[in-house]
Motif scaffolding. Structure first.
Motif, PDB file in Angstrom:
ATOM      1  N   VAL A 208      -6.747  11.391  12.776  1.00 52.50           N
ATOM      2  CA  VAL A 208      -5.827  10.385  12.092  1.00 52.50           C
ATOM      3  C   VAL A 208      -5.178  10.797  11.091  1.00 52.50           C
ATOM      4  O   VAL A 208      -5.744  11.108   9.946  1.00 52.50           O
ATOM      5  N   GLN A 209      -3.641  10.705  11.071  1.00 46.97           N
ATOM      6  CA  GLN A 209      -2.967  11.675   9.754  1.00 46.97           C
ATOM      7  C   GLN A 209      -1.571  10.645   9.698  1.00 46.97           C
ATOM      8  O   GLN A 209      -1.059  10.285  10.486  1.00 46.97           O
ATOM      9  N   ILE A 210      -1.320  10.930   8.355  1.00 43.90           N
ATOM     10  CA  ILE A 210      -0.018  10.538   7.813  1.00 43.90           C
ATOM     11  C   ILE A 210       0.730  11.370   7.256  1.00 43.90           C
ATOM     12  O   ILE A 210       0.387  12.417   6.588  1.00 43.90           O
ATOM     13  N   VAL A 211       1.761  11.825   8.045  1.00 40.41           N
ATOM     14  CA  VAL A 211       2.673  12.864   7.801  1.00 40.41           C
ATOM     15  C   VAL A 211       4.277  12.354   7.600  1.00 40.41           C
ATOM     16  O   VAL A 211       4.542  11.408   8.019  1.00 40.41           O
ATOM     17  N   SER A 212       5.042  13.347   6.966  1.00 36.85           N
ATOM     18  CA  SER A 212       6.412  13.143   6.736  1.00 36.85           C
ATOM     19  C   SER A 212       7.022  13.325   8.176  1.00 36.85           C
ATOM     20  O   SER A 212       6.790  14.049   8.934  1.00 36.85           O
ATOM     21  N   MET A 213       8.151  12.131   8.272  1.00 40.08           N
ATOM     22  CA  MET A 213       8.679  12.097   9.541  1.00 40.08           C
ATOM     23  C   MET A 213       9.687  13.553   9.687  1.00 40.08           C
ATOM     24  O   MET A 213       9.880  13.770  10.623  1.00 40.08           O
ATOM     25  N   ARG A 214       9.982  13.881   8.645  1.00 36.33           N
ATOM     26  CA  ARG A 214      10.911  15.182   8.653  1.00 36.33           C
ATOM     27  C   ARG A 214      10.367  16.367   8.906  1.00 36.33           C
ATOM     28  O   ARG A 214      10.888  16.838   9.920  1.00 36.33           O
ATOM     29  N   ASP A 215       9.284  16.938   8.467  1.00 35.44           N
ATOM     30  CA  ASP A 215       8.639  18.084   9.017  1.00 35.44           C
ATOM     31  C   ASP A 215       7.147  17.971   9.240  1.00 35.44           C
ATOM     32  O   ASP A 215       6.596  19.142   9.346  1.00 35.44           O
TER      33      ASP A 215
ATOM     34  N   LEU B 142       5.040   9.055   9.450  1.00 35.59           N
ATOM     35  CA  LEU B 142       4.326   8.861  10.673  1.00 35.59           C
ATOM     36  C   LEU B 142       2.912   8.857  10.549  1.00 35.59           C
ATOM     37  O   LEU B 142       2.169   9.782  10.179  1.00 35.59           O
ATOM     38  N   LEU B 143       2.148   7.795  11.013  1.00 36.23           N
ATOM     39  CA  LEU B 143       1.037   7.566  11.116  1.00 36.23           C
ATOM     40  C   LEU B 143       0.534   7.959  12.531  1.00 36.23           C
ATOM     41  O   LEU B 143       0.901   7.264  13.641  1.00 36.23           O
ATOM     42  N   ALA B 144       0.121   9.026  12.868  1.00 35.81           N
ATOM     43  CA  ALA B 144      -0.427   9.385  14.223  1.00 35.81           C
ATOM     44  C   ALA B 144      -1.795   9.405  14.558  1.00 35.81           C
ATOM     45  O   ALA B 144      -2.547   9.981  13.482  1.00 35.81           O
TER      46      ALA B 144
ATOM     47  N   GLU C 246       0.858  -1.116  -0.062  1.00 38.73           N
ATOM     48  CA  GLU C 246       0.034   0.142   0.008  1.00 38.73           C
ATOM     49  C   GLU C 246       0.862   1.126   0.018  1.00 38.73           C
ATOM     50  O   GLU C 246       1.790   1.499   0.899  1.00 38.73           O
ATOM     51  N   ARG C 247       0.653   2.098  -0.905  1.00 38.40           N
ATOM     52  CA  ARG C 247       1.256   3.454  -1.025  1.00 38.40           C
ATOM     53  C   ARG C 247       0.458   4.552  -0.824  1.00 38.40           C
ATOM     54  O   ARG C 247       0.893   5.850  -1.174  1.00 38.40           O
ATOM     55  N   ASP C 248      -0.884   4.506  -1.031  1.00 38.63           N
ATOM     56  CA  ASP C 248      -1.663   5.547  -0.902  1.00 38.63           C
ATOM     57  C   ASP C 248      -1.973   6.014   0.681  1.00 38.63           C
ATOM     58  O   ASP C 248      -2.790   5.225   1.120  1.00 38.63           O
ATOM     59  N   ALA C 249      -1.388   7.015   0.984  1.00 40.91           N
ATOM     60  CA  ALA C 249      -1.425   7.516   2.349  1.00 40.91           C
ATOM     61  C   ALA C 249      -3.059   7.790   2.888  1.00 40.91           C
ATOM     62  O   ALA C 249      -3.439   7.748   3.921  1.00 40.91           O
TER      63      ALA C 249
END
Lengths: 286, 286
Positions: free
Chosen positions: B245-252, B264-266, B220-223
């Motif tokens: 429920v969010q999927i975000v870049s680990m960087r920023d 990051l899935l937070a 799966e690649r569809d965030a």
């Protein structure tokens, strides 16, 4: 005397001297040194073993229409002057060293409220946020025992002291007296921008502050009337364009109507494009 | 193990050990310790000579309608647990010690932008300003070589790392893995507020994160679709009230549409009055 350009060099330099039990004094400046700065260096040398001067024109404390680009810079001259006053090291970072994210911007800021709402803080939005942020960084880089600031920027001293108390920064702030030219003009790196007429009319600043101090000695306690008198004196000079003339509490810079506590009479006046500040502490003997 | 209450005591304690060449590790907590905190202590003891835990429920990071008053506190129990994990000293200041101006307020704040706009930052305005301000203070008081933070508060780790970089704070941030109950629930001081039904339904959080990680492993690649699937799984539990429920870049921490970088899935979900957070790092092997 050594000139350091990177944060790692400063940390190494400080660490070496700390290991030898030396105390560290920091003199933060924007360079283009004058006697005012050199008096800070001399006090740093008296009170600490190693005196480090930072020379950094901090973009974060200039507004978009202010004189960041034209602010005078001369590291060669500055290092000679600082060395003559006894400085041990100069930290002269690039903008990218201090703000590696680029554009002289930072995602993190240190904000001091209330004492930044008045005087230069009201006239220069964001200025003190830039000052407190860069001074935080310098404190974290140098970890000085003492830091020396000139009282010409009296509000800056109050803001930094508030920040140090609020954030428990382990440094002692040493406020140092204003140094003046023989004719009374407060030393400033921006004085070089004054032409002869402006330079001569700018003497009204120190003269009017002196006049105010004498009136207080003679019994004047009405802060509003006193500020008005200072303002009127300055307005006699046709090239003077007043930004503010204010009398505030020394404690929290809140406006005073009556001189019933230690007060700061502070002013900012433009001569052409050059904005000068000056101030005097009014001591009331009851 | 020693319990310190004043800033001066901490400075003295740290100074004494520094003079002996010891390194200092800081574990900042709000107390009511669980295994997650104790794992931080163990890592601090592995990586530094002296491990200091701060226990302070920081009013500055709670909103007006949040649970500052009811946040669980038990210093007696905490000090026994921390001692059992090997802590050397606990710094347990009062609110007035940390905020002597009174009312748990400070005129000075440390503000980190952008990475605080999303996730818990969006849901809890002012929260991270309170966190970065108090952590700045703790860093200035303890001057640790390393500070240990749990990844359950993943955004907090990103915010603190950004602050440390931007302000040149001389500390290394060590992020530590989430510790879970045997059934998967992430350890939290707030778990004690859950009744049996809530506690049992709250297992959906770790279960849905695990499900998401497996789907990513399966390709799966569809965030956006993945976050929707997690959301749908959580919504099956009638007591679960989703905050985000969010999927975000680990960087920023910027939102991701496609899983083409470490993500990051937070999530934050309320069960009754209790708001729980959990997260997982999604590794994409290309």
């Amino acid at each position: 005397m050594i000139i350091l350009h990177t944060i790692a060099e400063v940390r190494q330099y400080v660490h070496t001297h700390r290991m030898q039990g030396k105390t560290i004094g920091l003199v933060p400046t924007m360079g283009y040194l004058h006697e005012g700065h050199l008096s800070l260096v001399r006090q740093a040398k008296e009170q600490t073993d190693i005196a480090i001067m930072s020379i950094f024109v901090n973009p974060l404390q200039f507004g978009p229409n202010e004189d960041f680009d034209s602010y005078p810079r001369d590291l060669e001259r500055d290092s000679q002057l600082a060395a003559s006053a006894g400085i041990d090291a100069i930290f002269a970072p690039s903008v990218d060293t201090m703000y590696p994210a680029g554009n002289g911007k930072s995602l993190t800021h240190v904000d001091v409220e209330v004492v930044t709402d008045t005087l230069c803080g009201a006239a220069r939005p964001g200025h003190f946020r830039g000052v407190s942020t860069v001074v935080s960084k310098l404190f974290n880089i140098v970890l000085p025992d003492k830091a020396f600031f000139g009282l010409k920027d009296a509000q800056q001293v109050v803001v930094i002291q508030q920040m140090v108390r609020d954030l428990d920064i382990p440094v002692e702030i040493v406020p140092c007296a204003i140094v003046r030219e023989p004719d009374g003009l407060a030393m400033s790196s921006r004085n070089v921008f004054l032409n002869d007429d402006q330079r001569s009319q700018a003497l009204v600043l120190s003269r009017s502050l002196q006049m105010a101090a004498e009136r207080v000695q003679q019994g004047e306690r009405d802060a509003v009337a006193l500020a008005a008198a200072v303002r009127a004196t300055i307005e006699e000079q046709p090239l003077a364009d007043i930004d503010y003339v204010q009398i505030v509490s020394m404690r929290d810079l809140s406006p005073l109507h009556t001189l019933d506590q230690p007060a700061l009479l502070a002013l900012a006046v433009r001569f052409g494009k050059t904005r000068l500040i000056d101030n005097i502490v009014l001591h009331v003997h009851r």
